[in-house]
Design a protein around this motif. Structure first.
Motif, short mmCIF file in Angstrom:
data_model
loop_
_atom_site.label_atom_id
_atom_site.label_comp_id
_atom_site.label_asym_id
_atom_site.label_seq_id
_atom_site.Cartn_x
_atom_site.Cartn_y
_atom_site.Cartn_z
N VAL A 12 47.20 -0.18 -10.92
CA VAL A 12 47.44 -0.49 -10.66
C VAL A 12 49.03 0.30 -10.89
O VAL A 12 49.37 0.07 -12.02
CB VAL A 12 48.36 -1.83 -10.47
N GLN A 13 50.31 0.55 -9.90
CA GLN A 13 51.67 1.06 -10.61
C GLN A 13 52.60 -0.23 -10.96
O GLN A 13 52.73 -1.19 -10.41
CB GLN A 13 52.22 2.17 -9.16
N PRO A 14 53.38 0.88 -11.99
CA PRO A 14 54.83 -0.24 -12.77
C PRO A 14 55.21 -1.25 -11.31
O PRO A 14 55.64 -0.11 -10.31
CB PRO A 14 55.28 0.29 -13.10
N GLY A 15 55.39 -2.59 -11.56
CA GLY A 15 56.64 -2.77 -10.01
C GLY A 15 55.45 -3.56 -9.30
O GLY A 15 55.68 -4.10 -8.38
N GLY A 16 54.35 -2.87 -9.11
CA GLY A 16 53.40 -3.62 -8.26
C GLY A 16 52.29 -5.32 -8.78
O GLY A 16 53.39 -5.65 -9.29
N SER A 17 51.84 -5.66 -7.90
CA SER A 17 51.11 -6.87 -7.61
C SER A 17 49.41 -6.42 -7.84
O SER A 17 48.90 -5.45 -7.38
CB SER A 17 51.31 -7.20 -6.50
N LEU A 18 49.25 -7.18 -8.09
CA LEU A 18 47.69 -7.70 -8.33
C LEU A 18 47.43 -9.39 -8.28
O LEU A 18 47.76 -9.83 -9.10
CB LEU A 18 47.48 -6.26 -9.31
N ARG A 19 46.05 -8.91 -7.86
CA ARG A 19 45.21 -10.66 -7.45
C ARG A 19 43.51 -10.61 -8.53
O ARG A 19 43.04 -9.96 -8.19
CB ARG A 19 45.09 -11.03 -6.62
N LEU A 20 44.27 -11.31 -9.61
CA LEU A 20 43.06 -11.25 -9.97
C LEU A 20 41.89 -13.19 -10.11
O LEU A 20 43.17 -14.36 -10.06
CB LEU A 20 42.80 -11.75 -11.90
N SER A 21 40.84 -13.07 -9.22
CA SER A 21 40.26 -14.29 -8.98
C SER A 21 38.58 -15.17 -10.31
O SER A 21 38.40 -13.70 -10.81
CB SER A 21 39.39 -14.61 -7.92
N CYS A 22 38.95 -16.16 -11.09
CA CYS A 22 37.63 -16.35 -11.37
C CYS A 22 37.14 -17.21 -10.30
O CYS A 22 37.57 -18.23 -10.00
CB CYS A 22 38.58 -17.13 -12.87
N VAL A 23 35.76 -17.64 -10.44
CA VAL A 23 34.62 -18.92 -9.96
C VAL A 23 33.57 -19.34 -11.66
O VAL A 23 33.10 -18.50 -11.71
CB VAL A 23 34.36 -17.70 -8.71
N ALA A 24 33.80 -20.27 -11.15
CA ALA A 24 32.77 -21.50 -12.70
C ALA A 24 31.56 -21.45 -11.79
O ALA A 24 31.42 -22.19 -10.60
CB ALA A 24 33.25 -22.23 -12.71
N PHE A 25 30.12 -21.67 -12.56
CA PHE A 25 29.45 -22.00 -12.07
C PHE A 25 28.77 -23.07 -12.47
O PHE A 25 28.27 -22.26 -13.79
CB PHE A 25 28.24 -20.83 -10.98
N ASN A 88 52.47 -10.49 -10.52
CA ASN A 88 53.66 -9.45 -9.32
C ASN A 88 54.49 -8.80 -10.48
O ASN A 88 54.65 -9.37 -11.87
CB ASN A 88 54.56 -10.27 -8.76
N SER A 89 55.37 -7.51 -10.18
CA SER A 89 56.06 -6.91 -10.82
C SER A 89 55.52 -6.58 -12.17
O SER A 89 56.18 -6.84 -13.60
CB SER A 89 57.44 -7.85 -11.05
N VAL A 90 54.30 -6.29 -12.30
CA VAL A 90 54.10 -5.94 -13.67
C VAL A 90 53.96 -4.58 -14.02
O VAL A 90 55.06 -3.62 -12.98
CB VAL A 90 52.23 -5.73 -13.74
N ASN A 91 53.70 -4.61 -15.29
CA ASN A 91 54.96 -3.78 -16.25
C ASN A 91 53.54 -2.84 -17.60
O ASN A 91 52.73 -3.45 -17.27
CB ASN A 91 56.10 -3.98 -16.74
N LEU A 92 53.94 -1.92 -18.19
CA LEU A 92 52.85 -1.29 -18.86
C LEU A 92 52.01 -1.97 -19.67
O LEU A 92 51.07 -2.33 -20.01
CB LEU A 92 53.44 0.27 -19.30
N GLU A 93 53.58 -2.64 -20.32
CA GLU A 93 52.85 -3.98 -21.44
C GLU A 93 52.17 -4.98 -20.73
O GLU A 93 51.14 -5.35 -21.77
CB GLU A 93 53.46 -5.17 -21.81
N ASP A 94 51.51 -4.89 -19.49
CA ASP A 94 50.17 -5.69 -18.53
C ASP A 94 48.91 -5.50 -18.76
O ASP A 94 48.12 -5.89 -18.12
CB ASP A 94 50.94 -6.15 -17.14
#
Length: 123
Positions: A12-25, A88-94
């Motif tokens: 993802v580019q700096p300033g962009g967004s990404l969504r992570l998901s996690c499912v438990a079984f 949201n608003s991701v940066n390099l440190e993420d």
């Protein structure tokens, strides 16, 4: 026993967004909290965000106001089974490997870990 499966990492580019998901079984009835840690190269694993079955949240100062952890199992609100991390608003440190984790009721430590998903912030 609980197995955690993550998805949603990527570039993802700096300033962009990404969504992570996690499912438990498995024994989801035993889960007290779920959350995310991350580990960047050469650094220790650190808390990103956590969510309890009673919907209490906890965030690292570095992500407050930018990341949101949420419960994503609308058909079964009695148990904590599926969570997301909206970034949201991701940066390099993420940039890091993000690990989903879970505690059982009565645990003072994180009992279960996912395999991790890579998030890379780069232009």
């Amino acid at each position: 026993q609980v197995k955690l499966v993550e998805s949603g990492g990527g570039l993802v580019q700096p300033g962009g967004s990404l969504r992570l998901s996690c499912v438990a079984f498995g024994s989801i009835y035993s889960i007290y909290s779920m959350g995310w840690y991350r580990q960047a190269p050469g650094k220790q694993r650190e808390l990103v965000a956590a969510l309890t079955n009673s919907s209490h949240t906890n965030y690292a100062d570095s992500v407050k106001g930018r990341f949101t952890i949420s419960r994503d199992n609308p058909k079964n609100t009695a148990y904590l089974q599926r969570i997301s991390l909206q970034m949201n608003s991701v940066n390099l440190e993420d940039t890091a490997v993000y690990y989903c984790n879970a505690k059982e009721y009565g645990d003072s430590f994180i009992r279960y870990w996912g395999q991790g998903t890579q998030v890379t912030v780069s232009s």
